[in-house]
Design a protein around this motif. Structure first.
Motif, mmCIF file in Angstrom:
data_model
loop_
_atom_site.group_PDB
_atom_site.id
_atom_site.type_symbol
_atom_site.label_atom_id
_atom_site.label_comp_id
_atom_site.label_asym_id
_atom_site.label_seq_id
_atom_site.Cartn_x
_atom_site.Cartn_y
_atom_site.Cartn_z
ATOM 1 N N PHE A 1 0.804 -1.227 0.000
ATOM 2 C CA PHE A 1 0.000 0.000 0.000
ATOM 3 C C PHE A 1 0.840 1.282 0.000
ATOM 4 O O PHE A 1 0.679 2.149 -0.854
ATOM 5 C CB PHE A 1 -0.963 -0.016 1.195
ATOM 6 N N PHE A 2 1.773 1.417 0.950
ATOM 7 C CA PHE A 2 2.543 2.662 1.051
ATOM 8 C C PHE A 2 3.349 2.906 -0.231
ATOM 9 O O PHE A 2 3.473 4.042 -0.700
ATOM 10 C CB PHE A 2 3.500 2.646 2.255
ATOM 11 N N THR A 3 3.904 1.853 -0.789
ATOM 12 C CA THR A 3 4.711 1.990 -1.999
ATOM 13 C C THR A 3 3.865 2.471 -3.167
ATOM 14 O O THR A 3 4.246 3.400 -3.889
ATOM 15 C CB THR A 3 5.369 0.640 -2.354
ATOM 16 N N LYS A 4 2.699 1.856 -3.361
ATOM 17 C CA LYS A 4 1.843 2.265 -4.475
ATOM 18 C C LYS A 4 1.349 3.693 -4.271
ATOM 19 O O LYS A 4 1.277 4.488 -5.209
ATOM 20 C CB LYS A 4 0.657 1.305 -4.615
ATOM 21 N N PHE A 5 1.037 4.018 -3.029
ATOM 22 C CA PHE A 5 0.575 5.367 -2.702
ATOM 23 C C PHE A 5 1.647 6.392 -3.080
ATOM 24 O O PHE A 5 1.376 7.381 -3.756
ATOM 25 C CB PHE A 5 0.278 5.426 -1.198
ATOM 26 N N GLU A 6 2.876 6.133 -2.670
ATOM 27 C CA GLU A 6 3.960 7.090 -2.928
ATOM 28 C C GLU A 6 4.303 7.196 -4.407
ATOM 29 O O GLU A 6 4.618 8.277 -4.908
ATOM 30 C CB GLU A 6 5.208 6.712 -2.131
ATOM 31 N N ARG A 7 4.204 6.081 -5.114
ATOM 32 C CA ARG A 7 4.511 6.117 -6.549
ATOM 33 C C ARG A 7 3.530 7.034 -7.281
ATOM 34 O O ARG A 7 3.908 7.804 -8.147
ATOM 35 C CB ARG A 7 4.483 4.695 -7.134
ATOM 36 N N GLY A 8 2.266 6.986 -6.897
ATOM 37 C CA GLY A 8 1.263 7.851 -7.507
ATOM 38 C C GLY A 8 1.494 9.318 -7.173
ATOM 39 O O GLY A 8 1.377 10.190 -8.039
ATOM 40 N N LEU A 9 1.850 9.571 -5.911
ATOM 41 C CA LEU A 9 2.126 10.952 -5.488
ATOM 42 C C LEU A 9 3.283 11.534 -6.281
ATOM 43 O O LEU A 9 3.287 12.713 -6.650
ATOM 44 C CB LEU A 9 2.528 10.977 -4.012
ATOM 45 N N ALA A 10 4.288 10.686 -6.543
ATOM 46 C CA ALA A 10 5.497 11.147 -7.221
ATOM 47 C C ALA A 10 5.310 11.274 -8.732
ATOM 48 O O ALA A 10 6.123 11.899 -9.403
ATOM 49 C CB ALA A 10 6.647 10.184 -6.914
ATOM 50 N N ASN A 11 4.249 10.667 -9.270
ATOM 51 C CA ASN A 11 4.013 10.692 -10.724
ATOM 52 C C ASN A 11 2.606 11.158 -11.076
ATOM 53 O O ASN A 11 1.834 10.423 -11.694
ATOM 54 C CB ASN A 11 4.239 9.293 -11.313
ATOM 55 N N PRO A 12 2.266 12.400 -10.677
ATOM 56 C CA PRO A 12 0.903 12.872 -10.936
ATOM 57 C C PRO A 12 0.632 12.973 -12.433
ATOM 58 O O PRO A 12 1.551 13.173 -13.227
ATOM 59 C CB PRO A 12 0.881 14.263 -10.283
ATOM 60 N N MET A 13 -0.637 12.787 -12.787
ATOM 61 C CA MET A 13 -1.026 12.816 -14.198
ATOM 62 C C MET A 13 -2.295 13.639 -14.340
ATOM 63 O O MET A 13 -3.290 13.328 -13.702
ATOM 64 C CB MET A 13 -1.312 11.387 -14.660
ATOM 65 N N SER B 1 0.543 9.117 3.918
ATOM 66 C CA SER B 1 1.178 10.434 3.778
ATOM 67 C C SER B 1 2.209 10.659 4.878
ATOM 68 O O SER B 1 3.340 11.097 4.621
ATOM 69 C CB SER B 1 0.133 11.551 3.856
ATOM 70 N N VAL B 2 1.824 10.376 6.116
ATOM 71 C CA VAL B 2 2.727 10.586 7.248
ATOM 72 C C VAL B 2 3.915 9.635 7.153
ATOM 73 O O VAL B 2 5.057 10.019 7.417
ATOM 74 C CB VAL B 2 1.957 10.395 8.578
ATOM 75 N N TYR B 3 3.651 8.411 6.732
ATOM 76 C CA TYR B 3 4.756 7.460 6.569
ATOM 77 C C TYR B 3 5.778 8.017 5.578
ATOM 78 O O TYR B 3 6.986 8.010 5.840
ATOM 79 C CB TYR B 3 4.247 6.095 6.089
ATOM 80 N N GLY B 4 5.291 8.529 4.449
ATOM 81 C CA GLY B 4 6.195 9.070 3.436
ATOM 82 C C GLY B 4 7.067 10.186 3.997
ATOM 83 O O GLY B 4 8.287 10.199 3.817
ATOM 84 N N THR C 1 14.691 4.727 9.233
ATOM 85 C CA THR C 1 14.451 3.480 9.981
ATOM 86 C C THR C 1 13.040 3.440 10.595
ATOM 87 O O THR C 1 12.755 2.572 11.421
ATOM 88 C CB THR C 1 15.525 3.263 11.074
ATOM 89 N N VAL C 2 12.166 4.372 10.177
ATOM 90 C CA VAL C 2 10.747 4.246 10.535
ATOM 91 C C VAL C 2 10.192 3.023 9.822
ATOM 92 O O VAL C 2 10.411 2.844 8.624
ATOM 93 C CB VAL C 2 9.947 5.514 10.136
ATOM 94 N N HIS D 1 -4.673 9.466 17.863
ATOM 95 C CA HIS D 1 -3.462 8.768 18.300
ATOM 96 C C HIS D 1 -2.685 8.215 17.112
ATOM 97 O O HIS D 1 -3.214 7.444 16.321
ATOM 98 C CB HIS D 1 -3.815 7.594 19.215
ATOM 99 N N LEU D 2 -1.433 8.616 17.041
ATOM 100 C CA LEU D 2 -0.545 8.076 16.017
ATOM 101 C C LEU D 2 0.532 7.248 16.703
ATOM 102 O O LEU D 2 1.219 7.748 17.597
ATOM 103 C CB LEU D 2 0.117 9.210 15.222
ATOM 104 N N VAL D 3 0.671 6.006 16.269
ATOM 105 C CA VAL D 3 1.747 5.160 16.788
ATOM 106 C C VAL D 3 2.753 4.956 15.658
ATOM 107 O O VAL D 3 2.369 4.622 14.530
ATOM 108 C CB VAL D 3 1.219 3.799 17.272
#
Ligand SMILES: Cc1cc2nc3c(=O)[nH]c(=O)nc-3n(C[C@H](O)[C@H](O)[C@H](O)COP(=O)(O)O)c2cc1C
Ligand SMILES: [Mn+2]
Length: 454
Positions: free
Chosen positions: A81-93, A313-316, A324-325, A338-340
């Motif tokens: 999930f995080f990887t696909k999310f970030e790839r889309g953010l980085a390659n807007p269309m 988003s926060v993970y990115g 090392t997160v 709450h964010l862990v």
């Protein structure tokens, strides 16, 4: 099956056994919400209410009440999930404008365009009336460009609704600036979209971000959009239902109360003055499906949808600064408060640095941040609580900062937008010996005769 529209996703859910049809007549007043509440509470399937009292149009509900359904719609799994999310953010269309669109197969204008044709639901017991809860509002601004977001809409009559978007929410800003020029703001509201577009509505980006470019990035192809019939706004071509209208300048009406996402009626149950949406036209696909969804005590559609986007988003952001997160989690029960974060600390003060960074991550702001070591799964409340119990000394590890940004809807806060934030460093002291964890060799593989996990 294409997941570029609601129908493709519904088909996928049906195949997975995660969509159940309700054929009994169901009232949009509490009845549909009751079904959504129940299935959300037991982790059950999405529901398709085929027979809605007073409407020809069926309603789908609780589609977003579970992360697993959202991941199917995003065509990924928990690990990807995080990887696909970030790839889309980085390659807007940028979207592609088309002339012909399914969402305009049927066009209702003038007296035919009435909210009454839709199965708009009343949800929690003390709500002021029916609300559209899952509509995506599309609007444009001469400088900031296109925007999509979700705002609740209180139905006053067949042509008039309230619209709750208070600046700095972008729709609220667009409206305020149009109003200052004495102009109406044209707004289109879509109901029943693909998961990419719907998730894009929850991006907490810059006001200059056209969220639909990110939806295209995730899909890896431009989203097809069509110009509305009566306003100069474009909407996704495959939307099930589109409401076209304007928010006139200088008009306010009492809006609320509404059972909100903290699980409370906030502002002491009092309605507030909000701008108004005037319906001009409804367009829809043939045999459309209405999208219902619940907001209220966690966990509901509202929370699952927002938290998926917020976590990615926060993970990115955090992972960029602190490689090392391992994982981040907005806990289910806390409605985003709450964010862990799990981290493999690499220097002494890193967990505390991270704690403060995470508290002030721009528009996505938790109220309490807990940092745990990488052996703790932030998605398992029992493991997090165990870390809180035996890796924390409050005087050493807890930071409390009063008078900071606060949730506008936190009933415990002294006033809206202001509150006390807290960080808890639940990692073991860096670089020091710490007690060993207990462990029984072989327990994982031991088979209990004749007993299966229930
Ligand atoms: C189901 C649901 C309902 C929401 N209702 C509202 C609302 O009534 N008002 C609001 O300001 N934000 C609401 N939100 C949050 C906004 O849609 C979200 O903050 C969005 O990212 C704002 O877009 P913007 O960044 O373009 O302003 C809702 C979110 C969800 C998932
Ligand atoms: Mn925006």
């Amino acid at each position: 099956v294409s997941l570029k529209d609601l129908r493709g996703w519904l088909e996928r859910l049906r195949e997975e056994g995660d969509l159940v049809a309700v054929s009994d007549p169901t009232s949009p007043k509490f009845g549909i919400a009751a079904g959504i509440r129940k299935t959300s509470d037991v982790g059950g399937p999405a529901l398709l209410f085929e027979n809605v009292v007073g409407s020809e149009i069926p309603a789908a509900g609780a589609l977003y009440a579970s992360r697993r359904r959202l991941l199917w719609g995003f065509e990924t799994d928990a690990d990807g999930f995080f990887t696909k999310f970030e790839r889309g953010l980085a390659n807007p269309m940028p979207p592609k404008v088309v002339d012909d669109a399914p969402c305009q197969e049927v066009v209702l204008e003038g007296d035919d365009a009435r909210f009454d044709v839709l199965p708009i639901c009343t949800h929690n017991d003390r709500d002021a009336g029916p609300f559209v809860t899952m509509g995506l509002q599309f609007a444009t601004h001469p400088e900031y460009g296109g925007n999509v977001s979700i705002s609740r809409m209180q139905i006053y009559d067949s042509k008039t609704a309230g619209m709750l978007s208070v600046p700095p929410q972008h729709l609220g800003v667009y409206y305020a600036e149009a109003e200052a020029r004495g102009a109406p703001l044209e707004v289109a509201v879509t109901l029943g979209n693909d998961v990419y577009t719907t998730m894009a509505s929850q991006l907490q980006g810059s006001i200059y971000l056209d969220e639909m470019t990110v939806a295209g990035g995730w899909m890896n192809e431009p989203v097809e959009m069509v110009r509305c019939k009566t306003i100069d706004v474009s909407v996704p071509a495959t939307s099930e239902i589109v409401l076209e209208g304007v928010m006139p300048p200088g008009e306010r009406r009492l809006e609320g109360p509404f059972g909100e996402y903290p699980g409370y009626y906030c502002h002491n149950n009092l309605p507030t003055d909000q701008p108004v949406f005037r319906l001009q036209a409804i367009t829809h696909r043939r045999d459309p499906v209405y999208l219902a969804g619940l907001t209220g005590e966690p966990l509901t559609d509202n929370h699952v949808l927002k938290h998926a986007v917020y976590e990615a988003s926060v993970y990115g952001r955090l992972h960029d600064l602190y490689p090392t997160v391992r994982d981040v989690c907005f806990t289910d029960a806390s409605a985003g408060a709450h964010l862990v974060v799990s981290l493999r600390p690499t220097f002494e003060t890193q967990s505390r640095d991270l704690m403060l960074t995470a508290l002030f991550a721009e528009r996505i702001r938790p109220k309490h941040v807990i940092v745990v070591d990488e052996d703790i799964d932030p998605r398992d409340p029992a493991q997090v609580e165990w870390a809180m119990a035996f890796r924390v000394q409050a005087d050493r590890d807890v930071v409390v900062l009063p008078r900071m940004w606060g949730f506008p809807l936190d009933p415990s806060a002294p006033k809206p937008w202001v509150g006390t934030v807290m960080g808890t460093d639940a990692t073991r002291p860096f670089g020091q010996p710490f007690a060993d964890k207990t462990h029984v060799p072989g327990a994982e593989d031991f088979q209990i005769p004749g007993w299966e996990r229930r």
